[in-house]
Motif scaffolding. Structure first.
Motif, short mmCIF file in Angstrom:
data_model
loop_
_atom_site.label_atom_id
_atom_site.label_comp_id
_atom_site.label_asym_id
_atom_site.label_seq_id
_atom_site.Cartn_x
_atom_site.Cartn_y
_atom_site.Cartn_z
N VAL A 148 20.60 63.44 96.45
CA VAL A 148 21.81 64.25 96.40
C VAL A 148 22.63 63.96 95.16
O VAL A 148 23.08 64.86 94.46
CB VAL A 148 22.67 63.99 97.66
N MET A 149 22.77 62.70 94.84
CA MET A 149 23.68 62.32 93.77
C MET A 149 23.09 62.51 92.38
O MET A 149 23.72 63.06 91.49
CB MET A 149 24.07 60.85 93.94
N GLY A 150 21.85 62.09 92.19
CA GLY A 150 21.33 62.01 90.84
C GLY A 150 20.47 63.17 90.40
O GLY A 150 20.44 63.49 89.22
N LYS A 151 19.80 63.80 91.33
CA LYS A 151 18.80 64.78 90.93
C LYS A 151 19.04 66.12 91.60
O LYS A 151 18.29 66.54 92.46
CB LYS A 151 17.40 64.26 91.29
N LEU A 152 20.09 66.79 91.19
CA LEU A 152 20.38 68.08 91.79
C LEU A 152 19.43 69.16 91.31
O LEU A 152 19.45 70.27 91.81
CB LEU A 152 21.82 68.49 91.46
N LYS A 153 18.61 68.82 90.34
CA LYS A 153 17.67 69.81 89.83
C LYS A 153 16.42 69.90 90.70
O LYS A 153 15.50 70.62 90.39
CB LYS A 153 17.24 69.45 88.41
N TYR A 154 16.41 69.16 91.79
CA TYR A 154 15.28 69.25 92.71
C TYR A 154 15.09 70.69 93.17
O TYR A 154 16.05 71.38 93.46
CB TYR A 154 15.53 68.37 93.94
N PRO A 155 13.85 71.11 93.23
CA PRO A 155 13.58 72.50 93.60
C PRO A 155 13.83 72.81 95.06
O PRO A 155 13.81 73.95 95.45
CB PRO A 155 12.10 72.68 93.26
N ARG A 156 14.05 71.77 95.87
CA ARG A 156 14.18 72.03 97.30
C ARG A 156 15.44 71.39 97.90
O ARG A 156 15.36 70.59 98.81
CB ARG A 156 12.95 71.52 98.03
N PRO A 157 16.60 71.71 97.37
CA PRO A 157 17.84 71.14 97.93
C PRO A 157 18.10 71.63 99.34
O PRO A 157 18.77 70.97 100.12
CB PRO A 157 18.93 71.63 96.98
N LYS A 158 17.56 72.80 99.68
CA LYS A 158 17.78 73.32 101.03
C LYS A 158 17.13 72.42 102.08
O LYS A 158 17.66 72.25 103.16
CB LYS A 158 17.20 74.74 101.14
N ILE A 159 15.99 71.88 101.74
CA ILE A 159 15.31 70.99 102.68
C ILE A 159 16.13 69.72 102.89
O ILE A 159 16.27 69.24 104.02
CB ILE A 159 13.90 70.65 102.15
N ILE A 160 16.69 69.20 101.81
CA ILE A 160 17.52 68.00 101.93
C ILE A 160 18.73 68.30 102.81
O ILE A 160 19.07 67.52 103.71
CB ILE A 160 17.97 67.53 100.53
N ALA A 161 19.36 69.44 102.58
CA ALA A 161 20.52 69.82 103.38
C ALA A 161 20.11 70.00 104.84
O ALA A 161 20.83 69.58 105.75
CB ALA A 161 21.12 71.12 102.83
N ALA A 162 18.95 70.60 105.07
CA ALA A 162 18.48 70.81 106.42
C ALA A 162 18.24 69.47 107.12
O ALA A 162 18.58 69.30 108.30
CB ALA A 162 17.20 71.63 106.41
N VAL A 163 17.68 68.53 106.40
CA VAL A 163 17.43 67.20 106.98
C VAL A 163 18.75 66.52 107.33
O VAL A 163 18.89 65.92 108.40
CB VAL A 163 16.62 66.33 106.00
N VAL A 164 19.72 66.64 106.45
CA VAL A 164 21.02 66.02 106.71
C VAL A 164 21.66 66.63 107.95
O VAL A 164 22.14 65.92 108.84
CB VAL A 164 21.95 66.19 105.49
N VAL A 165 21.64 67.94 108.04
CA VAL A 165 22.21 68.63 109.20
C VAL A 165 21.48 68.21 110.47
O VAL A 165 22.09 67.94 111.50
CB VAL A 165 22.12 70.16 109.01
N PHE A 166 20.16 68.12 110.37
CA PHE A 166 19.36 67.73 111.52
C PHE A 166 19.72 66.33 111.98
O PHE A 166 19.91 66.08 113.17
CB PHE A 166 17.88 67.79 111.13
N LEU A 167 19.85 65.40 111.06
CA LEU A 167 20.20 64.03 111.42
C LEU A 167 21.59 63.96 112.04
O LEU A 167 21.81 63.22 113.01
CB LEU A 167 20.13 63.14 110.18
N VAL A 168 22.51 64.73 111.50
CA VAL A 168 23.86 64.75 112.07
C VAL A 168 23.83 65.28 113.49
O VAL A 168 24.47 64.73 114.39
CB VAL A 168 24.79 65.61 111.19
N LEU A 169 23.06 66.35 113.70
CA LEU A 169 22.94 66.92 115.05
C LEU A 169 22.34 65.91 116.01
O LEU A 169 22.81 65.76 117.14
CB LEU A 169 22.08 68.18 115.00
N ILE A 170 21.29 65.23 115.58
CA ILE A 170 20.63 64.25 116.44
C ILE A 170 21.59 63.13 116.83
O ILE A 170 21.71 62.76 117.99
CB ILE A 170 19.40 63.66 115.73
#
Ligand code: ZN
Length: 64
Positions: A34-56
């Motif tokens: 999140v912090m260093g490599k915003l050029k990652y091609p799949r930020p949506k997956i990272i966001a989805a994982v974060v949301v999922f972990l928060v929900l869990i």
């Protein structure tokens, strides 16, 4: 273009799909995802994982 320097052993990783460092086996994306490599091609997956972990964790809190 896709070179990524491992934060642990400083070796260059050329595989964009690599999740673990080829040299030291450390995770490449967890700490800098999140912090260093915003050029990652799949930020949506990272966001989805974060949301999922928060929900869990929220569900676990409710069920206690
Ligand atoms: Zn490494």
């Amino acid at each position: 273009m896709g070179e990524y320097i491992c934060p642990h052993c400083k070796n260059p990783i050329y595989d964009e799909e690599a999740l673990l460092c080829l040299y030291c086996g450390e995770s490449l994306r967890r700490k800098t995802g999140v912090m260093g490599k915003l050029k990652y091609p799949r930020p949506k997956i990272i966001a989805a994982v974060v949301v999922f972990l928060v929900l869990i964790s929220f569900i676990i809190l409710i069920l206690r």
